[in-house]
Design a protein around this motif. Structure first.
Motif, PDB file in Angstrom:
ATOM      1  N   ALA A  39      -6.922  11.057   0.513  1.00 23.39           N
ATOM      2  CA  ALA A  39      -5.504  10.735   0.345  1.00 23.39           C
ATOM      3  C   ALA A  39      -5.001   9.936   1.542  1.00 23.39           C
ATOM      4  O   ALA A  39      -5.272  10.285   2.694  1.00 23.39           O
ATOM      5  N   LEU A  40      -4.281   8.862   1.261  1.00 23.92           N
ATOM      6  CA  LEU A  40      -3.620   8.061   2.286  1.00 23.92           C
ATOM      7  C   LEU A  40      -2.120   8.216   2.055  1.00 23.92           C
ATOM      8  O   LEU A  40      -1.575   7.726   1.072  1.00 23.92           O
ATOM      9  N   LEU A  41      -1.461   8.943   2.971  1.00 24.70           N
ATOM     10  CA  LEU A  41      -0.077   9.356   2.779  1.00 24.70           C
ATOM     11  C   LEU A  41       0.844   8.647   3.759  1.00 24.70           C
ATOM     12  O   LEU A  41       0.424   8.122   4.783  1.00 24.70           O
ATOM     13  N   GLY A  42       2.125   8.669   3.423  1.00 23.29           N
ATOM     14  CA  GLY A  42       3.119   8.081   4.298  1.00 23.29           C
ATOM     15  C   GLY A  42       4.335   7.639   3.518  1.00 23.29           C
ATOM     16  O   GLY A  42       4.304   7.530   2.294  1.00 23.29           O
ATOM     17  N   ALA A  43       5.410   7.369   4.231  1.00 17.85           N
ATOM     18  CA  ALA A  43       6.653   6.954   3.591  1.00 17.85           C
ATOM     19  C   ALA A  43       6.528   5.545   3.029  1.00 17.85           C
ATOM     20  O   ALA A  43       5.594   4.802   3.344  1.00 17.85           O
ATOM     21  N   ASN A  44       7.486   5.186   2.198  1.00 17.23           N
ATOM     22  CA  ASN A  44       7.537   3.838   1.661  1.00 17.23           C
ATOM     23  C   ASN A  44       7.646   2.830   2.807  1.00 17.23           C
ATOM     24  O   ASN A  44       8.454   2.995   3.713  1.00 17.23           O
ATOM     25  N   GLY A  45       6.807   1.793   2.771  1.00 19.10           N
ATOM     26  CA  GLY A  45       6.821   0.786   3.827  1.00 19.10           C
ATOM     27  C   GLY A  45       5.920   1.092   5.006  1.00 19.10           C
ATOM     28  O   GLY A  45       5.894   0.328   5.982  1.00 19.10           O
ATOM     29  N   ALA A  46       5.142   2.169   4.930  1.00 16.07           N
ATOM     30  CA  ALA A  46       4.264   2.536   6.048  1.00 16.07           C
ATOM     31  C   ALA A  46       3.050   1.631   6.161  1.00 16.07           C
ATOM     32  O   ALA A  46       2.393   1.598   7.201  1.00 16.07           O
ATOM     33  N   GLY A  47       2.712   0.916   5.087  1.00 19.38           N
ATOM     34  CA  GLY A  47       1.557   0.020   5.114  1.00 19.38           C
ATOM     35  C   GLY A  47       0.401   0.468   4.241  1.00 19.38           C
ATOM     36  O   GLY A  47      -0.673  -0.137   4.260  1.00 19.38           O
ATOM     37  N   LYS A  48       0.608   1.510   3.455  1.00 17.60           N
ATOM     38  CA  LYS A  48      -0.472   2.077   2.636  1.00 17.60           C
ATOM     39  C   LYS A  48      -0.996   1.066   1.600  1.00 17.60           C
ATOM     40  O   LYS A  48      -2.207   0.874   1.464  1.00 17.60           O
ATOM     41  N   ASP A  66      -2.883   3.361  -6.361  1.00 11.68           N
ATOM     42  CA  ASP A  66      -1.679   3.113  -5.585  1.00 11.68           C
ATOM     43  C   ASP A  66      -0.471   3.747  -6.281  1.00 11.68           C
ATOM     44  O   ASP A  66       0.014   3.246  -7.288  1.00 11.68           O
ATOM     45  N   GLU A  67      -0.002   4.870  -5.738  1.00 12.03           N
ATOM     46  CA  GLU A  67       1.170   5.588  -6.231  1.00 12.03           C
ATOM     47  C   GLU A  67       1.106   5.898  -7.733  1.00 12.03           C
ATOM     48  O   GLU A  67       2.012   5.532  -8.494  1.00 12.03           O
ATOM     49  N   PRO A  68       0.057   6.564  -8.209  1.00 19.48           N
ATOM     50  CA  PRO A  68      -0.043   6.826  -9.654  1.00 19.48           C
ATOM     51  C   PRO A  68       1.027   7.764 -10.191  1.00 19.48           C
ATOM     52  O   PRO A  68       1.284   7.769 -11.399  1.00 19.48           O
ATOM     53  N   SER A  69       1.686   8.549  -9.325  1.00 19.54           N
ATOM     54  CA  SER A  69       2.708   9.488  -9.803  1.00 19.54           C
ATOM     55  C   SER A  69       4.111   8.903  -9.753  1.00 19.54           C
ATOM     56  O   SER A  69       5.075   9.559 -10.153  1.00 19.54           O
ATOM     57  N   LEU A  70       4.247   7.666  -9.295  1.00 24.06           N
ATOM     58  CA  LEU A  70       5.563   7.065  -9.080  1.00 24.06           C
ATOM     59  C   LEU A  70       6.370   7.001 -10.380  1.00 24.06           C
ATOM     60  O   LEU A  70       5.924   6.461 -11.387  1.00 24.06           O
TER      61      LEU A  70
END
Length: 270
Positions: A32-41, A165-169
């Motif tokens: 898992a690569l986690l972080g807030a929106n805009g973190a660069g993930k 990339d954000e499959p639960s969004l």
């Protein structure tokens, strides 16, 4: 299997979105690569899959290897043939095509027609709702069904590593659980997964290892179990409360969310 070593990503020649990021995705693992929106993930995923150019981005430092082979300068089509596929944020399905046509498009790079047919049947078994509607135009699917189709389309390439990339969004909580179970099943069948998510509790429930990004840099690398057990990590980096969730949907769900969930359930027949 996949190794990212000290990469830096720049957009439009001036905006440095990723700085010195290194991570590994071992064979048959979920990371898992986690972080807030805009973190660069998402930029990290685009660097791996060779899609930075679509957003005027460029890998300016570092290296990326797949099974020891450098891939950071390869064309995306060749990277896919080497066994890596990505599901982009926002699903990006072909809305005017049928479910079956979307899946066939995902297998376009395969040179083994027998293997492609076998993969197609595997995906139909993995996603029964898609199998039942295979001739239906994809644009009429619910949000959860579109995410399943996006994952199925990527799986048609027969990847050994799947980038999500954000499959639960944007999905209702009960659909998030379905997507989580699908990721677990895909992994159990031998495909490694690099999962980019803002939903930390979902991601860490299926991952073996986690990385956390802030403003383009990695700030933490731990096993998923360690992250979930560390109250300070949960509070300051993951935004989770003592129960491991960001909020209690049963108590604080507003009217709009309840209506959206009801409509989603009706569409998928739940």
């Amino acid at each position: 299997m996949l190794s990212v070593d000290n990469i830096e990503v720049v957009y439009n020649g001036v905006i440095r979105a990723v700085q010195g990021v290194s991570l590994e995705v071992p064979d048959k693992s979920v990371v898992a690569l986690l972080g807030a929106n805009g973190a660069g993930k998402s930029s990290v995923l685009r660097a791996i899959s060779g899609l930075l150019g679509m957003q005027r981005g460029k890998l300016v430092a570092g290296s990326i290897s797949l099974d020891g082979q450098r891939i950071e300068r390869m064309e995306t089509s060749k990277i896919v043939r080497l066994g890596l596929a990505q599901v982009l944020e926002g699903r990006r399905i072909f809305a005017s095509l049928t479910i079956e046509e979307n899946l066939r498009a995902g297998g376009f790079s395969s040179r083994d027609s027998a293997a492609t047919r076998q993969t197609y049947e595997r995906i139909m078994a993995l996603f029964p709702v898609l199998s039942e509607r295979r001739k239906q135009q994809a644009g009429y699917l619910s949000g959860g069904e579109q995410q399943m189709l996006a994952i199925g389309r990527a799986m048609m390439a027969g990847p050994r590593i799947l980038l999500l990339d954000e499959p639960s969004l944007g999905l209702a909580p009960f659909l998030v659980q379905q997507i989580r179970d699908i990721i677990a099943q895909i992994n159990a069948e031998g495909t490694a997964v690099l999962l980019v998510e803002q939903n930390a509790s979902m991601a860490l429930s299926v991952a073996t290892h986690g990385y956390i990004m802030e403003t383009g840099k990695l700030v933490l690398s731990q096993s998923a179990a360690e992250m979930l057990a560390d109250d300070q990590v949960k509070r300051f980096y993951l935004g989770l409360n003592e129960a491991g969730t960001k909020r209690d949907y049963g108590r604080f769900k507003d009217k709009a969310v309840r209506q959206a969930e009801k409509a989603e359930r009706k569409q998928v027949g739940v």
